[in-house]
Design a protein around this motif. Sequence first.
Motif, PDB file in Angstrom:
ATOM      1  N   ARG A 213       0.851  -1.193   0.000  1.00 27.64           N
ATOM      2  CA  ARG A 213       0.000   0.000   0.000  1.00 27.64           C
ATOM      3  C   ARG A 213       0.889   1.246   0.000  1.00 27.64           C
ATOM      4  N   ILE A 214       1.355   1.576  -1.200  1.00 24.12           N
ATOM      5  CA  ILE A 214       2.224   2.741  -1.345  1.00 24.12           C
ATOM      6  C   ILE A 214       1.676   3.632  -2.451  1.00 24.12           C
ATOM      7  N   ARG A 215       2.067   4.886  -2.396  1.00 25.84           N
ATOM      8  CA  ARG A 215       1.649   5.850  -3.398  1.00 25.84           C
ATOM      9  C   ARG A 215       2.720   6.053  -4.461  1.00 25.84           C
ATOM     10  N   GLN A 216       4.016   6.017  -4.049  1.00 29.36           N
ATOM     11  CA  GLN A 216       5.061   6.406  -4.991  1.00 29.36           C
ATOM     12  C   GLN A 216       6.382   5.721  -4.662  1.00 29.36           C
ATOM     13  N   VAL A 217       7.140   5.396  -5.719  1.00 29.58           N
ATOM     14  CA  VAL A 217       8.512   4.912  -5.578  1.00 29.58           C
ATOM     15  C   VAL A 217       9.394   5.807  -6.441  1.00 29.58           C
ATOM     16  N   ASP A 218      10.330   6.507  -5.795  1.00 31.26           N
ATOM     17  CA  ASP A 218      11.235   7.415  -6.500  1.00 31.26           C
ATOM     18  C   ASP A 218      12.590   6.727  -6.638  1.00 31.26           C
ATOM     19  N   LEU A 219      12.968   6.430  -7.882  1.00 28.17           N
ATOM     20  CA  LEU A 219      14.210   5.701  -8.161  1.00 28.17           C
ATOM     21  C   LEU A 219      15.270   6.595  -8.797  1.00 28.17           C
ATOM     22  N   ARG A 220      15.101   7.909  -8.725  1.00 26.81           N
ATOM     23  CA  ARG A 220      15.972   8.815  -9.469  1.00 26.81           C
ATOM     24  C   ARG A 220      17.337   9.029  -8.835  1.00 26.81           C
ATOM     25  N   VAL A 221      17.508   8.660  -7.573  1.00 24.00           N
ATOM     26  CA  VAL A 221      18.828   8.727  -6.939  1.00 24.00           C
ATOM     27  C   VAL A 221      19.505   7.380  -7.145  1.00 24.00           C
ATOM     28  N   ALA A 222      20.694   7.392  -7.720  1.00 25.56           N
ATOM     29  CA  ALA A 222      21.367   6.153  -8.108  1.00 25.56           C
ATOM     30  C   ALA A 222      21.477   5.172  -6.945  1.00 25.56           C
ATOM     31  N   GLY A 223      20.984   3.954  -7.157  1.00 16.16           N
ATOM     32  CA  GLY A 223      21.117   2.887  -6.177  1.00 16.16           C
ATOM     33  C   GLY A 223      20.166   2.971  -5.004  1.00 16.16           C
ATOM     34  N   ARG A 224      19.237   3.925  -5.019  1.00 15.92           N
ATOM     35  CA  ARG A 224      18.319   4.084  -3.894  1.00 15.92           C
ATOM     36  C   ARG A 224      16.875   4.176  -4.386  1.00 15.92           C
ATOM     37  N   ALA A 225      15.969   3.868  -3.470  1.00 14.64           N
ATOM     38  CA  ALA A 225      14.543   3.990  -3.757  1.00 14.64           C
ATOM     39  C   ALA A 225      13.873   4.675  -2.574  1.00 14.64           C
ATOM     40  N   ALA A 226      13.204   5.792  -2.846  1.00 15.53           N
ATOM     41  CA  ALA A 226      12.449   6.499  -1.814  1.00 15.53           C
ATOM     42  C   ALA A 226      10.979   6.127  -1.975  1.00 15.53           C
ATOM     43  N   VAL A 227      10.408   5.546  -0.923  1.00 11.99           N
ATOM     44  CA  VAL A 227       9.043   5.032  -0.997  1.00 11.99           C
ATOM     45  C   VAL A 227       8.114   5.936  -0.195  1.00 11.99           C
ATOM     46  N   ARG A 228       7.020   6.347  -0.814  1.00 12.99           N
ATOM     47  CA  ARG A 228       6.013   7.153  -0.116  1.00 12.99           C
ATOM     48  C   ARG A 228       4.775   6.283   0.095  1.00 12.99           C
ATOM     49  N   PRO A 229       4.405   6.027   1.341  1.00 12.38           N
ATOM     50  CA  PRO A 229       3.221   5.191   1.597  1.00 12.38           C
ATOM     51  C   PRO A 229       1.940   5.957   1.305  1.00 12.38           C
ATOM     52  N   LEU A 230       0.860   5.229   1.228  1.00 11.23           N
ATOM     53  CA  LEU A 230      -0.444   5.863   1.089  1.00 11.23           C
ATOM     54  C   LEU A 230      -0.761   6.666   2.344  1.00 11.23           C
ATOM     55  N   GLU A 231      -1.428   7.790   2.149  1.00 14.93           N
ATOM     56  CA  GLU A 231      -1.921   8.543   3.298  1.00 14.93           C
ATOM     57  C   GLU A 231      -3.036   7.746   3.965  1.00 14.93           C
ATOM     58  N   LYS A 232      -3.309   8.048   5.214  1.00 11.39           N
ATOM     59  CA  LYS A 232      -4.311   7.282   5.958  1.00 11.39           C
ATOM     60  C   LYS A 232      -5.661   7.280   5.264  1.00 11.39           C
ATOM     61  N   GLU A 233      -6.038   8.442   4.706  1.00  9.91           N
ATOM     62  CA  GLU A 233      -7.349   8.500   4.065  1.00  9.91           C
ATOM     63  C   GLU A 233      -7.378   7.736   2.744  1.00  9.91           C
ATOM     64  N   GLU A 234      -6.176   7.351   2.248  1.00 11.48           N
ATOM     65  CA  GLU A 234      -6.111   6.598   1.001  1.00 11.48           C
ATOM     66  C   GLU A 234      -5.962   5.097   1.228  1.00 11.48           C
ATOM     67  N   SER A 235      -5.816   4.692   2.472  1.00  9.22           N
ATOM     68  CA  SER A 235      -5.394   3.326   2.753  1.00  9.22           C
ATOM     69  C   SER A 235      -6.538   2.339   2.906  1.00  9.22           C
ATOM     70  N   GLY A 236      -7.691   2.641   2.301  1.00  8.77           N
ATOM     71  CA  GLY A 236      -8.788   1.686   2.306  1.00  8.77           C
ATOM     72  C   GLY A 236      -8.521   0.559   1.330  1.00  8.77           C
ATOM     73  N   PRO A 237      -9.481  -0.340   1.145  1.00  4.89           N
ATOM     74  CA  PRO A 237      -9.294  -1.463   0.214  1.00  4.89           C
ATOM     75  C   PRO A 237      -9.016  -0.960  -1.196  1.00  4.89           C
ATOM     76  N   ARG A 238      -8.066  -1.590  -1.867  1.00  2.00           N
ATOM     77  CA  ARG A 238      -7.727  -1.205  -3.229  1.00  2.00           C
ATOM     78  C   ARG A 238      -8.701  -1.804  -4.222  1.00  2.00           C
ATOM     79  N   THR A 239      -8.904  -1.073  -5.290  1.00  2.00           N
ATOM     80  CA  THR A 239      -9.710  -1.590  -6.398  1.00  2.00           C
ATOM     81  C   THR A 239      -8.894  -1.464  -7.660  1.00  2.00           C
ATOM     82  N   GLY A 240      -9.281  -2.196  -8.703  1.00  2.00           N
ATOM     83  CA  GLY A 240      -8.591  -2.096  -9.996  1.00  2.00           C
ATOM     84  C   GLY A 240      -7.432  -3.030 -10.071  1.00  2.00           C
TER      85      GLY A 240
END
Length: 240
Positions: A213-240
């Motif tokens: 349950r994440i919103r974003q993965v930023d891979l633009r820094v070499a060798g690293r990944a910055a992960v942004r989780p879903l906000e609380k109001e977004e963290s309901g059941p996923r669809t699609g």
Amino acid sequence: MTRSTLIGALFIVLAAAAVFGWQAAHAPGRFPLQEIRIEGALHTDVEATVSALGIDKARNMLRIDPIALRTALLERPWVKEAQVSRRFPSTLDINLTEKRALCMSREGETLYLLDEAGRRIKAAEPGDPLILPVITDDFSAPNERPERVTQFMTALEERPWLKTRLSEVTALPGGRWVLYTREGVRLLLSNRLESELKLLNALQNRYRILDRRIRQVDLRVAGRAAVRPLEKEESGPRTG
């Protein structure tokens, strides 16, 4: 009768016989077309093209022009190459190589299917293969877009685990990319596409990162990944 007169008369007889023979061979009912064999036509309505040229199964085989039929088929949007041949006494062989749709592009409200070279095939319609990523490139010069799309899709074709997840792709200046998965995850990539996709693959294999349950993965820094989780109001059941 002189020799020259005799030769002239013989020439006239032979010419008349040739004309009569040609007319007889091309007459309706002679050498009738009985079978049309079609191969490689997945998206192309070959029968409609054949019919538009007035070719039916009663037509004299000698009156069918393979070059004209091939030219007409090459004007169909899906056709990449066409081979047409008459096989006497009664068969017409048509062999097509169709273009392969790898992705789609959007212009206004219209989606277009793009082929392996990043060129438009046609506007997307019901019945077309629509489960393809939509690529938007508003920054590259028009003559550069096909090559950039092809480079990206080549990298994606080597990674079916990612291709089947993507819904949209946006090309940005400087060779950067933003990818959107069907689950709503945004992936930020720089011009180091190969190394960053390799890192993403490692993260997916080890942590199933794209299933979390994440919103974003930023891979633009070499060798690293910055992960942004879903906000609380977004963290309901996923669809699609």
